[in-house]
Design a protein around this motif. Sequence first.
Motif, PDB file in Angstrom:
ATOM      1  N   UNK A  24       0.861  -1.190   0.000  1.00 35.59           N
ATOM      2  CA  UNK A  24       0.000   0.000   0.000  1.00 35.59           C
ATOM      3  C   UNK A  24       0.895   1.236   0.000  1.00 35.59           C
ATOM      4  N   UNK A  25       0.699   2.068  -1.030  1.00 29.27           N
ATOM      5  CA  UNK A  25       1.400   3.351  -1.100  1.00 29.27           C
ATOM      6  C   UNK A  25       0.388   4.443  -0.767  1.00 29.27           C
ATOM      7  N   UNK A  47       6.396   8.808  -4.044  1.00 27.90           N
ATOM      8  CA  UNK A  47       5.489   7.693  -4.349  1.00 27.90           C
ATOM      9  C   UNK A  47       5.756   7.149  -5.749  1.00 27.90           C
ATOM     10  N   UNK A  48       6.074   8.036  -6.694  1.00 32.65           N
ATOM     11  CA  UNK A  48       6.403   7.570  -8.048  1.00 32.65           C
ATOM     12  C   UNK A  48       7.690   6.747  -8.002  1.00 32.65           C
ATOM     13  N   UNK A  49       8.658   7.254  -7.243  1.00 25.81           N
ATOM     14  CA  UNK A  49       9.931   6.528  -7.155  1.00 25.81           C
ATOM     15  C   UNK A  49       9.715   5.153  -6.525  1.00 25.81           C
ATOM     16  N   UNK A  61      -3.019   1.831  -4.336  1.00 28.39           N
ATOM     17  CA  UNK A  61      -2.683   3.237  -4.177  1.00 28.39           C
ATOM     18  C   UNK A  61      -3.730   3.934  -3.313  1.00 28.39           C
ATOM     19  N   UNK A  62      -3.308   4.382  -2.141  1.00 23.44           N
ATOM     20  CA  UNK A  62      -4.183   5.196  -1.296  1.00 23.44           C
ATOM     21  C   UNK A  62      -3.841   6.653  -1.616  1.00 23.44           C
ATOM     22  N   UNK A  71       1.797   5.371 -11.211  1.00 28.25           N
ATOM     23  CA  UNK A  71       2.381   4.097 -10.752  1.00 28.25           C
ATOM     24  C   UNK A  71       2.243   3.035 -11.847  1.00 28.25           C
ATOM     25  N   UNK A  72       1.088   2.976 -12.481  1.00 24.88           N
ATOM     26  CA  UNK A  72       0.852   1.974 -13.539  1.00 24.88           C
ATOM     27  C   UNK A  72       1.782   2.238 -14.730  1.00 24.88           C
ATOM     28  N   UNK A  73       1.963   3.512 -15.064  1.00 19.05           N
ATOM     29  CA  UNK A  73       2.822   3.856 -16.205  1.00 19.05           C
ATOM     30  C   UNK A  73       4.267   3.430 -15.909  1.00 19.05           C
TER      31      UNK A  73
END
Length: 319
Positions: A24-25, A47-49, A61-62, A71-73
């Motif tokens: 969980x992010x 969060x992207x990193x 993803x919270x 995140x998906x990309x």
Amino acid sequence: MSEIKKKNIISEIKRIKAKKNAIILAHYYQTEDIQDIADFVGDSLALSQKAASNDADIILFAGVKFMAETAKILAPEKKVLLPDMNAGCSLADSCKPEDLKKLIEANPGRTVVSYVNTTAEIKAMSDIICTSSNAVQIINSLPLEEKIIFAPDRNLGNYVLNQTGRDIIVFNGACHVHEEFSVEEILKLKDRYRDAKIIVHPECELPVRMIADYIGSTAALLKFTKNDNGNCYIVATEPGIIHQMKKENPQKIYIPAPPKDSTCGCNECSFMKLITMEKIYKCLKNEKPEILIDKTILIAAQKPIRRMMEISEKLAFSK
Ligand code: 13P
Ligand code: SF4
């Protein structure tokens, strides 16, 4: 929700997470309980990193949709879940592809720098992405002769323009939360708490930025309160971040900056607050709603995000 029910849900979340190799992010604007059950809490950049480098099979993803899309990309092979697909963003919504296209066509040859708070489609139209943590550095990393279009946040865009002195055309978008803060109310608070420092997110309007002692992304504001020798802060960003500030320095005082309308509670991001513990549990259990992005858009959006990640990595090493 009763405390017992909440405890049961949390232990179920932990069990399912372990069983499914999920993480969980959570963004700093999530509620305290959600921040506390997350594997990682951070700002948009961190969060992207984290999304780009972890061993999980599933990322829950919270946060809001553009964050889960990012995140998906960055990790297309993983399943990315968002507990409520209505968790959007007024800023991302303020930038329609047709409007950005018009601006680009009217100003050919400009480098398009887009804030991460955009849809995947807007990212796919951009040359490079930035977050509020690295916007100034990203612009400064571009050759001096490059002219820029900055989309979509007018406040961050104008802040970056002032900081860098570059030739930037700023798209006219905004975040409804960060434009809610009232200078008058902040100054009244400052009168009561004379020693308080006013700390401000760059998405806030110019009058609020002008009275700031410090301007920075959520992560930068957190770092500032951690290292600063002051004792009291008026915090002009979504108040969710105060949870982490208190964890770092519980003895200090943090006062959420008041909105213009004192009855509305609209300094809170209602999109972020759509994510609840119960929705997280259901989402992990059912593995939906899942973020799915058109393949062409996903591939086109990877390039500008990766460009940002590379520059950010270099900057971190050169510090
Ligand atoms: P950060 O880049 O500070 O995480 O900001 C994200 C955001 O949505 C601000 O409103
Ligand atoms: Fe979007 Fe504003 Fe909410 Fe951030 S605080 S997610 S910019 S609506």
